[in-house]
Motif scaffolding. Structure first.
Motif, PDB file in Angstrom:
ATOM      1  N   UNK A  21       0.737  -1.047   0.025  1.00  0.00           N
ATOM      2  CA  UNK A  21      -0.025   0.137   0.020  1.00  0.00           C
ATOM      3  C   UNK A  21       0.961   1.283  -0.232  1.00  0.00           C
ATOM      4  N   UNK A  22       0.339   2.306   0.479  1.00  0.00           N
ATOM      5  CA  UNK A  22       0.781   3.729   0.517  1.00  0.00           C
ATOM      6  C   UNK A  22       0.872   4.307   2.036  1.00  0.00           C
ATOM      7  N   UNK A  23       1.818   5.028   2.173  1.00  0.00           N
ATOM      8  CA  UNK A  23       2.102   5.578   3.384  1.00  0.00           C
ATOM      9  C   UNK A  23       2.339   7.007   2.910  1.00  0.00           C
ATOM     10  N   UNK A  24       1.414   8.064   3.375  1.00  0.00           N
ATOM     11  CA  UNK A  24       1.405   9.406   2.882  1.00  0.00           C
ATOM     12  C   UNK A  24       1.443  10.530   4.354  1.00  0.00           C
ATOM     13  N   UNK A  25       2.193  11.185   4.248  1.00  0.00           N
ATOM     14  CA  UNK A  25       2.277  11.960   5.568  1.00  0.00           C
ATOM     15  C   UNK A  25       2.508  13.655   4.981  1.00  0.00           C
ATOM     16  N   UNK A  26       1.389  14.307   5.795  1.00  0.00           N
ATOM     17  CA  UNK A  26       1.349  15.744   5.392  1.00  0.00           C
ATOM     18  C   UNK A  26       2.539  16.240   6.297  1.00  0.00           C
ATOM     19  N   UNK A  27       3.631  17.057   5.868  1.00  0.00           N
ATOM     20  CA  UNK A  27       4.555  17.635   6.591  1.00  0.00           C
ATOM     21  C   UNK A  27       4.249  19.141   6.495  1.00  0.00           C
ATOM     22  N   UNK A  28       5.092  19.933   5.853  1.00  0.00           N
ATOM     23  CA  UNK A  28       5.196  21.283   5.765  1.00  0.00           C
ATOM     24  C   UNK A  28       6.273  21.980   4.835  1.00  0.00           C
ATOM     25  N   UNK A  29       6.036  22.908   4.448  1.00  0.00           N
ATOM     26  CA  UNK A  29       7.362  23.814   3.760  1.00  0.00           C
ATOM     27  C   UNK A  29       8.261  23.930   4.804  1.00  0.00           C
ATOM     28  N   UNK A  30       7.560  24.118   6.364  1.00  0.00           N
ATOM     29  CA  UNK A  30       8.340  24.510   7.474  1.00  0.00           C
ATOM     30  C   UNK A  30       9.105  22.997   7.788  1.00  0.00           C
ATOM     31  N   UNK A  31       8.992  22.099   7.043  1.00  0.00           N
ATOM     32  CA  UNK A  31       9.850  20.980   7.089  1.00  0.00           C
ATOM     33  C   UNK A  31      11.430  20.729   6.134  1.00  0.00           C
ATOM     34  N   UNK A  32      11.086  22.040   5.316  1.00  0.00           N
ATOM     35  CA  UNK A  32      12.115  22.232   4.363  1.00  0.00           C
ATOM     36  C   UNK A  32      13.316  23.389   4.767  1.00  0.00           C
ATOM     37  N   UNK A  33      12.328  24.461   5.340  1.00  0.00           N
ATOM     38  CA  UNK A  33      13.044  25.633   5.652  1.00  0.00           C
ATOM     39  C   UNK A  33      12.483  26.115   6.841  1.00  0.00           C
ATOM     40  N   UNK A  34      13.537  26.402   7.841  1.00  0.00           N
ATOM     41  CA  UNK A  34      13.139  26.717   9.035  1.00  0.00           C
ATOM     42  C   UNK A  34      12.512  28.153   9.239  1.00  0.00           C
ATOM     43  N   UNK A  35      11.566  28.537   9.986  1.00  0.00           N
ATOM     44  CA  UNK A  35      10.875  29.925  10.089  1.00  0.00           C
ATOM     45  C   UNK A  35      10.816  30.337  11.515  1.00  0.00           C
ATOM     46  N   UNK A  36      11.113  31.697  11.269  1.00  0.00           N
ATOM     47  CA  UNK A  36      11.271  32.401  12.712  1.00  0.00           C
ATOM     48  C   UNK A  36      10.025  32.140  13.486  1.00  0.00           C
ATOM     49  N   UNK A  37      10.518  31.997  14.867  1.00  0.00           N
ATOM     50  CA  UNK A  37       9.364  31.785  16.075  1.00  0.00           C
ATOM     51  C   UNK A  37       8.591  30.480  15.940  1.00  0.00           C
ATOM     52  N   UNK A  38       9.204  29.659  14.827  1.00  0.00           N
ATOM     53  CA  UNK A  38       8.504  28.210  14.740  1.00  0.00           C
ATOM     54  C   UNK A  38       9.676  27.063  14.997  1.00  0.00           C
ATOM     55  N   UNK A  39      10.436  27.154  15.955  1.00  0.00           N
ATOM     56  CA  UNK A  39      11.643  26.230  16.204  1.00  0.00           C
ATOM     57  C   UNK A  39      11.322  25.104  16.353  1.00  0.00           C
ATOM     58  N   UNK A  40      10.315  24.973  17.502  1.00  0.00           N
ATOM     59  CA  UNK A  40       9.890  23.392  17.641  1.00  0.00           C
ATOM     60  C   UNK A  40       9.248  22.648  16.724  1.00  0.00           C
ATOM     61  N   UNK A  41       8.250  23.537  16.132  1.00  0.00           N
ATOM     62  CA  UNK A  41       7.344  23.013  14.910  1.00  0.00           C
ATOM     63  C   UNK A  41       8.087  22.683  13.824  1.00  0.00           C
ATOM     64  N   UNK A  42       8.990  23.528  13.357  1.00  0.00           N
ATOM     65  CA  UNK A  42       9.808  23.340  12.223  1.00  0.00           C
ATOM     66  C   UNK A  42      10.875  22.005  12.582  1.00  0.00           C
ATOM     67  N   UNK A  43      11.293  22.000  13.616  1.00  0.00           N
ATOM     68  CA  UNK A  43      12.323  20.813  14.130  1.00  0.00           C
ATOM     69  C   UNK A  43      11.458  19.550  13.946  1.00  0.00           C
ATOM     70  N   UNK A  44      10.221  19.462  14.409  1.00  0.00           N
ATOM     71  CA  UNK A  44       9.330  18.229  14.307  1.00  0.00           C
ATOM     72  C   UNK A  44       9.115  18.110  12.874  1.00  0.00           C
ATOM     73  N   UNK A  45       8.948  18.884  12.108  1.00  0.00           N
ATOM     74  CA  UNK A  45       8.595  18.797  10.521  1.00  0.00           C
ATOM     75  C   UNK A  45       9.818  18.366   9.866  1.00  0.00           C
ATOM     76  N   UNK A  46      11.007  18.940  10.069  1.00  0.00           N
ATOM     77  CA  UNK A  46      12.304  18.248   9.677  1.00  0.00           C
ATOM     78  C   UNK A  46      12.627  16.900  10.099  1.00  0.00           C
ATOM     79  N   UNK A  47      12.213  16.577  11.403  1.00  0.00           N
ATOM     80  CA  UNK A  47      12.512  15.261  11.816  1.00  0.00           C
ATOM     81  C   UNK A  47      11.617  14.155  10.943  1.00  0.00           C
ATOM     82  N   UNK A  48      10.321  14.726  10.687  1.00  0.00           N
ATOM     83  CA  UNK A  48       9.554  13.822   9.934  1.00  0.00           C
ATOM     84  C   UNK A  48       9.999  13.783   8.430  1.00  0.00           C
ATOM     85  N   UNK A  49      10.560  14.879   7.870  1.00  0.00           N
ATOM     86  CA  UNK A  49      11.007  14.511   6.490  1.00  0.00           C
ATOM     87  C   UNK A  49      12.178  13.726   6.487  1.00  0.00           C
TER      88      UNK A  49
END
Length: 284
Positions: free
Chosen positions: A137-165
């Motif tokens: 089957x298929x495994x699809x995960x919604x990440x974010x552009x914040x999983x590619x480029x770190x964004x100000x005041x989103x340190x924890x969120x972007x770190x999590x999305x980087x980790x998922x990527x």
């Protein structure tokens, strides 16, 4: 993916609003049996109404699943296998935002953000993989552009999305050897209730920001403006359905031209200066 006379079964997390809700309805419209999960099923009203309006209510079943609770995940999957006998795809969509900078937060704030956005994905993925293997089957995960480029005041969120990527990029070739296709979907700003999950009292946050107040004010103004031109949840969900139905889905998919342009800057910025110049402008 496997094909038989019965509809393929797709489990989607975080379907009470936004991208998850739209993906659940659109997957049902594509002929899938959708198991639409959420932490609090009392919030299922909007999804049920949307499914009814689309004429697919018989293909959308709501179930409770809390991605940070291993017992909840196991119970949900057991019900799915008992009722449908198969699990053809999983869409990891559940998540929560967090705005703030580390000096004014706590390590526990970071941990809780990682728990939902990263470890929740890991737990659901681990529990689902044996069934996805069986279905090829298929495994699809919604990440974010914040999983590619770190964004100000989103340190924890972007770190999590980087980790998922990183997790999914590493898993993809391994999963492919057992017949499971892995895709990450990277939205930009989406006009949905997701922004409400950040749970920020903006005036109070600015009042407490101390030396970071000017930068935070500039960031918030810029972010509010970006959400004014955001994609709709249905637009952002379209690539999820393409990944479910394509013969050979891509590993990484952005949900808009803006998201493609934004993430593309990272790939050509070997020393990081272009991205830093861009995001520095967001905070004045």
């Amino acid at each position: 993916m496997s094909t038989t006379g019965t509809p393929q079964t797709v489990l989607i997390t975080g379907t009470s609003s936004g991208i998850g809700l739209a993906a659940a309805v659109r997957a049902a419209q594509a002929g899938r049996q959708v198991v639409a999960t959420m932490r609090d099923t009392a919030k299922a009203g909007p999804l049920r109404r949307a499914a009814a309006e689309a004429g697919v209510e018989d293909l959308v079943q709501v179930k409770r699943l809390d991605v940070v609770d291993a017992g909840s995940i196991a119970a949900c999957l057991e019900e799915v296998l008992t009722e449908y006998g198969r699990l053809d795809a999983v869409v990891n969509n559940a998540g929560a935002g967090r705005v703030g900078t580390i000096e004014q937060g706590t390590v526990e704030d970071v941990r809780s953000t990682m728990e939902v956005n990263f470890f929740g994905v890991v737990q659901v993925t681990r529990a689902a993989m044996p069934h996805l293997r069986a279905a090829r089957g298929r495994l699809i995960t919604v990440t974010s552009v914040g999983g590619v480029i770190g964004q100000p005041f989103n340190e924890a969120y972007c770190a999590a999305k980087f980790a998922v990527e990183g997790f999914m990029e590493s898993l993809a070739p391994v999963a492919a050897t057992v017949g499971v296709a892995v895709t990450v979907v990277e939205p930009g700003a989406v006009a949905s209730e997701f922004v409400d999950t950040i749970g920020v009292d903006v005036p109070a946050m600015l009042s407490a920001a101390g030396p970071y107040a000017p930068a935070l004010r500039t960031y918030i103004e810029r972010t509010v403006a970006s959400f004014a031109q955001a994609q709709t949840p249905a637009e952002a969900a379209a690539p999820i359905i393409e990944a479910l139905t394509a013969e050979k889905p891509a590993f990484r998919v952005q949900t808009s031209d803006w998201a493609r342009d934004f993430t593309g800057r990272k790939l050509s910025d070997l020393d990081g200066s272009a991205v830093q110049a861009m995001t520095a402008a967001w905070v004045g």
